[in-house]
Design a protein around this motif. Structure first.
Motif, short mmCIF file in Angstrom:
data_model
loop_
_atom_site.label_atom_id
_atom_site.label_comp_id
_atom_site.label_asym_id
_atom_site.label_seq_id
_atom_site.Cartn_x
_atom_site.Cartn_y
_atom_site.Cartn_z
N ARG A 143 0.97 -1.69 0.24
CA ARG A 143 -0.03 -0.07 -0.07
C ARG A 143 0.77 1.48 -0.06
NH1 ARG A 143 -3.12 -1.33 5.02
NH2 ARG A 143 -3.67 -2.88 3.43
N PHE A 144 2.08 1.02 0.85
CA PHE A 144 2.43 1.88 0.51
C PHE A 144 3.34 2.32 -0.53
CE2 PHE A 144 7.23 3.93 1.69
CZ PHE A 144 6.90 4.98 1.60
N LEU A 145 3.39 1.54 -1.50
CA LEU A 145 4.01 2.02 -2.68
C LEU A 145 3.35 2.07 -3.40
CD1 LEU A 145 6.39 1.94 -4.02
CD2 LEU A 145 6.41 -0.59 -4.90
N ALA A 146 2.39 2.04 -3.65
CA ALA A 146 1.15 2.33 -4.36
C ALA A 146 0.71 3.54 -4.16
CB ALA A 146 -0.19 0.94 -4.54
N GLU A 147 0.91 3.97 -2.99
CA GLU A 147 0.83 5.24 -3.15
C GLU A 147 1.58 6.91 -3.34
OE1 GLU A 147 -0.13 5.72 1.35
OE2 GLU A 147 -2.66 4.58 1.25
N LEU A 148 3.08 5.74 -3.28
CA LEU A 148 3.55 6.25 -3.94
C LEU A 148 4.26 7.09 -5.34
CD1 LEU A 148 6.99 4.35 -2.39
CD2 LEU A 148 5.81 7.21 -1.63
N ASP A 149 4.73 8.70 -5.19
CA ASP A 149 4.43 8.75 -7.09
C ASP A 149 5.63 8.10 -7.81
OD1 ASP A 149 3.59 10.09 -9.04
OD2 ASP A 149 5.05 12.65 -8.62
N THR A 150 4.97 7.06 -8.14
CA THR A 150 5.68 6.06 -9.15
C THR A 150 4.75 4.98 -9.25
OG1 THR A 150 7.70 4.87 -9.19
CG2 THR A 150 6.67 4.59 -7.04
N ASP A 151 5.32 4.85 -10.51
CA ASP A 151 4.96 3.42 -11.53
C ASP A 151 5.26 1.92 -11.18
OD1 ASP A 151 7.22 4.18 -13.21
OD2 ASP A 151 5.71 4.11 -15.21
N ARG A 152 6.65 1.82 -10.26
CA ARG A 152 7.74 1.22 -10.47
C ARG A 152 6.60 0.09 -9.00
NH1 ARG A 152 13.30 2.91 -11.78
NH2 ARG A 152 12.07 4.42 -13.19
N PHE A 153 7.42 -0.47 -9.30
CA PHE A 153 6.63 -1.52 -8.46
C PHE A 153 7.99 -2.96 -7.85
CE2 PHE A 153 6.81 -4.31 -12.43
CZ PHE A 153 7.43 -5.22 -12.47
N ALA A 154 7.73 -3.55 -7.19
CA ALA A 154 9.38 -4.11 -6.58
C ALA A 154 8.15 -5.34 -5.42
CB ALA A 154 9.38 -3.61 -4.75
N THR A 155 9.42 -6.58 -6.14
CA THR A 155 9.39 -8.13 -4.94
C THR A 155 10.43 -7.77 -3.35
OG1 THR A 155 11.34 -9.03 -6.18
CG2 THR A 155 9.13 -8.75 -7.50
N ALA A 205 6.51 -12.30 -1.88
CA ALA A 205 5.39 -11.03 -2.47
C ALA A 205 6.31 -11.40 -4.72
CB ALA A 205 5.32 -9.57 -2.16
N GLY A 206 6.14 -12.05 -4.78
CA GLY A 206 6.72 -12.62 -6.05
C GLY A 206 7.70 -12.79 -6.82
N HIS A 207 8.88 -12.57 -5.22
CA HIS A 207 10.25 -12.68 -5.38
C HIS A 207 10.74 -14.19 -5.55
CE1 HIS A 207 13.78 -10.29 -5.09
NE2 HIS A 207 14.69 -11.77 -4.16
N LEU A 208 12.05 -14.44 -5.10
CA LEU A 208 12.93 -16.33 -4.60
C LEU A 208 12.55 -16.62 -3.39
CD1 LEU A 208 15.89 -15.40 -6.65
CD2 LEU A 208 13.86 -16.61 -7.94
N GLY A 209 12.05 -17.70 -3.63
CA GLY A 209 12.04 -18.06 -1.95
C GLY A 209 13.48 -18.51 -1.50
N PRO A 210 13.70 -18.72 0.19
CA PRO A 210 15.15 -19.09 0.28
C PRO A 210 15.16 -20.32 -0.07
CG PRO A 210 12.77 -19.66 2.07
CD PRO A 210 12.83 -18.75 0.37
N LEU A 211 16.47 -20.41 0.63
CA LEU A 211 17.59 -21.84 0.03
C LEU A 211 17.94 -21.96 1.77
CD1 LEU A 211 19.87 -22.40 -2.39
CD2 LEU A 211 17.45 -23.40 -2.56
N ILE A 212 17.57 -23.35 2.47
CA ILE A 212 17.72 -23.67 3.58
C ILE A 212 19.01 -25.13 3.49
CG2 ILE A 212 17.67 -24.85 5.57
CD1 ILE A 212 14.96 -23.56 5.81
N PRO A 250 4.20 -8.50 -6.62
CA PRO A 250 4.91 -7.83 -5.94
C PRO A 250 3.95 -6.62 -5.37
CG PRO A 250 5.49 -8.96 -8.40
CD PRO A 250 3.27 -9.03 -8.32
N LEU A 251 4.98 -5.98 -4.83
CA LEU A 251 4.11 -4.99 -4.27
C LEU A 251 4.47 -3.86 -4.65
CD1 LEU A 251 6.91 -4.72 -0.48
CD2 LEU A 251 5.08 -6.60 -1.02
N GLY A 252 3.22 -3.56 -4.83
CA GLY A 252 2.35 -2.36 -5.14
C GLY A 252 1.46 -2.42 -6.02
#
Length: 683
Positions: free
Chosen positions: A404-416, A434-441, A458-460
């Motif tokens: 929500r924070f990223l969507a409210e910024l003045d940008t069209d970028r998203f983030a994982t 959020a659309g990102h690589l998972g971890p390894l253990i 992804p965020l945004g």
């Protein structure tokens, strides 16, 4: 010769253009071995050469032969290890062909030259389009080739390091027709030599940093913006006493000191050193000025690029944590690699967040794009996510609010990103993606697993599409196990599917050292340095501190994943080996039986895996305790199965083989334990 009609190259000569041969010259015996391509360079047949250097006189004009003898003789007398020269060969049809020789002088233990080995090649295409030209035209073509070659190689230089590599690398000196080179840059009131190339140039390393004044010829040329051409080094020593102690050790006969001027401002200087040169013609001076202008323009672009790059990466790194705190019970290591290609910087980030109740939050993420805007967005998003996590929200809520924070910024970028909360006391991990690589253990036995983390958008984008749902996955990290998070730059190899990169990462984690910092360095060496990634990389490694117990009270831990069919067998093997190491092998059958019953119960009747712990309790009576922990709050109960029943006997069997057993609450779940006493203490 000036009035002669110079014939154009014919078909036979064209076939020889790309020829390169080798030779072996025995100075003691006076023999000169030349291979077949070498004979072709001299336009000789196998029966036309008897292995003596004098036999080449039919192809090498007298004036060229004298010049070659001088070059070779000076190289041998002055103790040099190699020499190179251009000369002309007269082919059987009368056409003159430019040829290049490069020889390596081999010396015995006393330093006496006894052998020369090297290559000889047709250099016509480097100097002219024709096999034969007039001396004046040859000179012009030689200069044009130098300018063209220098321009071409410097056109690919981006950084100052690229420029110095181009000038000092392979064929760098030949491109200038020089035997030595020094490149310096103006740095405020100082003049710094940043590159040296050529034999004996190391002797002036002591002069690499000097005040920008007229005490040295190159600095003087920079100050006056006028080149200095020198053919008498004795006179140079008189005028510049500071240089005098080094001149004879340089072993050169002439030098050109050239200012590097760009937009009417001196940015550096270039010194070229020559052996065997006695003069600088007007054409030579013009050529040197032209070459210095090309170098100056390239160097100015590189300096500007480096400054812009430094600013961009400085902005990028200022957005990342300056310090990673120490957490009891864990080793945490981070590594960050900024992309080196172009002026672009990315929005990759990592963070480690202290949370209440002995927990730690870890996150890696990547903002879309490769520019300073992505870096700025990354900094704001990192701080916001840290704030949401610090408020004590669960991982799903943290990512929903960050979206929500990223969507409210003045940008069209998203983030994982991938975010996890780790309880360093219990080893419980709550992770979201959020659309990102998972971890390894990496488990304590060296196996590397890739937990299946359910993910969200992804965020945004999640906020934009009104799908701010990030399902939480529960994991267990037993003492000694390692959690690895990274951005895609670490696993994306150009030309390969990302699955191959993830497998390479898993292999590198498996073969790496145990300690978190050492493992991080190992991954850096194995992966991003392996394929020279042009993308940013954020790497975060958390290793839960090992818990081996003490010598009197040893302990082992192992996690058994619900979806791992081999986990039960491996756990039983680990238990047996531990008991053998502790001198309690007589308990192995009973402990294995009890562990199998408890683990099967967890894997069949709960939604997660189990943490297995085996420890020795030395007081008041030495005994062994087995723990099996899971996340279910439902306690096991003893049943009375009928004779035909196929289940329900598990606790009865444990009651029969153990001295005692029980159940204790553990956070959101429980721990079932049972104790075993060696036969000599059972009473």
């Amino acid at each position: 010769m000036a009035g002669r009609d110079w014939p154009v190259i014919g078909p036979a000569e064209r076939l020889a253009l790309n020829r390169m041969g080798s030779f072996d010259w025995d100075l003691a015996n006076g023999t000169f071995e030349l291979d077949e391509p070498g004979l072709a360079v001299f336009d000789l047949g196998p029966g036309e050469f008897d292995g003596r250097p004098e036999s080449l006189s039919s192809r090498v004009p007298p004036e060229e032969s004298l010049r070659l003898e001088s070059v070779v003789g000076q190289a041998i007398e002055r103790g040099r290890t190699s020499y190179g020269a251009y000369f002309q060969v007269r082919r059987r049809n009368g056409i003159r062909q430019w040829t290049h020789v490069r020889g390596r002088i081999l010396r015995d233990a006393r330093g006496s030259a006894h052998r020369v080995v090297g290559i000889v090649r047709n250099a016509t295409t480097e100097l002219t389009e024709f096999a034969v030209i007039s001396p004046l035209e040859a000179d012009r073509q030689r200069m044009a080739a130098m300018v063209q070659g220098t321009t071409e190689v410097l056109s690919r230089a981006v950084t100052v390091d690229d420029v110095t590599a181009a000038l000092t690398g392979t064929a760098g000196l030949e491109r200038f027709g020089a035997d030595g080179l020094a490149l310096g840059l103006v740095d405020g009131s100082a003049f710094k030599i940043i590159a040296l190339s050529g034999e004996s140039m190391e002797v002036i390393k002591e002069l690499t940093l000097n005040k920008l004044d007229a005490s040295l010829p190159l600095a003087e040329a920079v100050l006056t913006q006028e080149p200095r051409f020198v053919t008498s080094l004795d006179e140079l020593a008189v005028k510049f006493p500071k240089l005098a102690p080094y001149i004879r050790r340089l072993g050169v006969d002439a030098a050109a000191f050239l200012p590097l001027v760009a937009q009417a401002r001196s940015i550096g200087g270039l010194a070229l050193f020559y052996r065997g040169r006695t003069q600088f013609s007007a054409e030579d001076r013009t050529l040197c000025r032209g070459l210095s202008g090309i170098v100056a323009q390239s160097l100015q672009r590189a300096i500007l690029f480096d400054k812009e790059r430094e600013f961009a990466t400085g902005l990028q790194f200022s957005m990342l944590p300056r310090h990673i705190a120490d957490f009891p019970g864990a080793e945490i290591a981070v590594r960050y690699h900024a992309a080196w290609s172009g002026r672009e910087v990315g929005g990759d980030w990592y963070d480690v967040i202290a949370l209440p109740r002995g927990r730690v939050g870890i996150v890696v993420g990547d903002v879309e794009g490769h520019d300073t805007h992505a870096a700025a967005i990354m900094g704001q998003l990192r701080i916001a996510l840290r704030a949401f996590a610090g408020e004590g929200h669960d991982p799903s809520t943290v990512l929903a609010r960050a979206s929500r924070f990223l969507a409210e910024l003045d940008t069209d970028r998203f983030a994982t990103c991938t975010y996890a909360q780790v309880d360093l006391v219990t080893g419980g991990v709550r992770a979201v993606r959020a659309g990102h690589l998972g971890p390894l253990i990496r488990h304590t036995d060296g196996r590397v697993g890739s937990p299946n983390l359910r993910g969200g958008l992804p965020l945004g984008l999640a906020t934009e599409f009104e799908e701010e749902e990030y399902p939480e996955s529960r994991l267990d990290l037993v003492p000694g196990e390692t959690l690895v998070l990274c951005t895609d730059g670490l696993v994306e190899e150009p030309g390969l599917d990302i699955a191959a990169g993830i497998q390479a990462l898993a292999d590198a984690v498996r073969s790496g050292p145990d300690e978190a910092g050492a493992l991080a360095d190992h991954l850096a060496d194995q992966l991003w340095r392996r394929w020279g990634t042009g993308d940013d990389v954020a790497l975060l490694i958390l290793r839960r501190a090992p818990d081996p117990g003490t010598h009197r009270a040893p302990r082992i831990h192992q996690y058994v994943h619900q979806a791992d069919p081999e986990g039960l067998a491996e756990a039983r093997t680990a238990l047996r080996h531990a008991l053998e190491d502790w001198g309690l092998a007589r308990l192995a059958d009973d402990v294995e039986l009890a562990a199998g019953e408890l683990l099967v119960n967890v894997l069949l009747h709960t939604e997660g895996g189990a943490v297995l712990t085996l420890e020795v309790l030395p007081e008041p009576v030495r005994r062994v305790r087995l723990w099996v922990k899971d996340r279910s709050s439902v306690w096991p109960r003893r049943r009375t199965p009928g004779e035909a029943a196929t289940s329900g006997r598990g606790l009865n069997m444990i009651d029969a083989v153990s001295a005692r057993w029980g159940v204790e609450p553990r956070g959101e779940g429980k721990a079932v334990w049972c104790e075993f006493e060696p036969p000599d203490t059972a009473s």
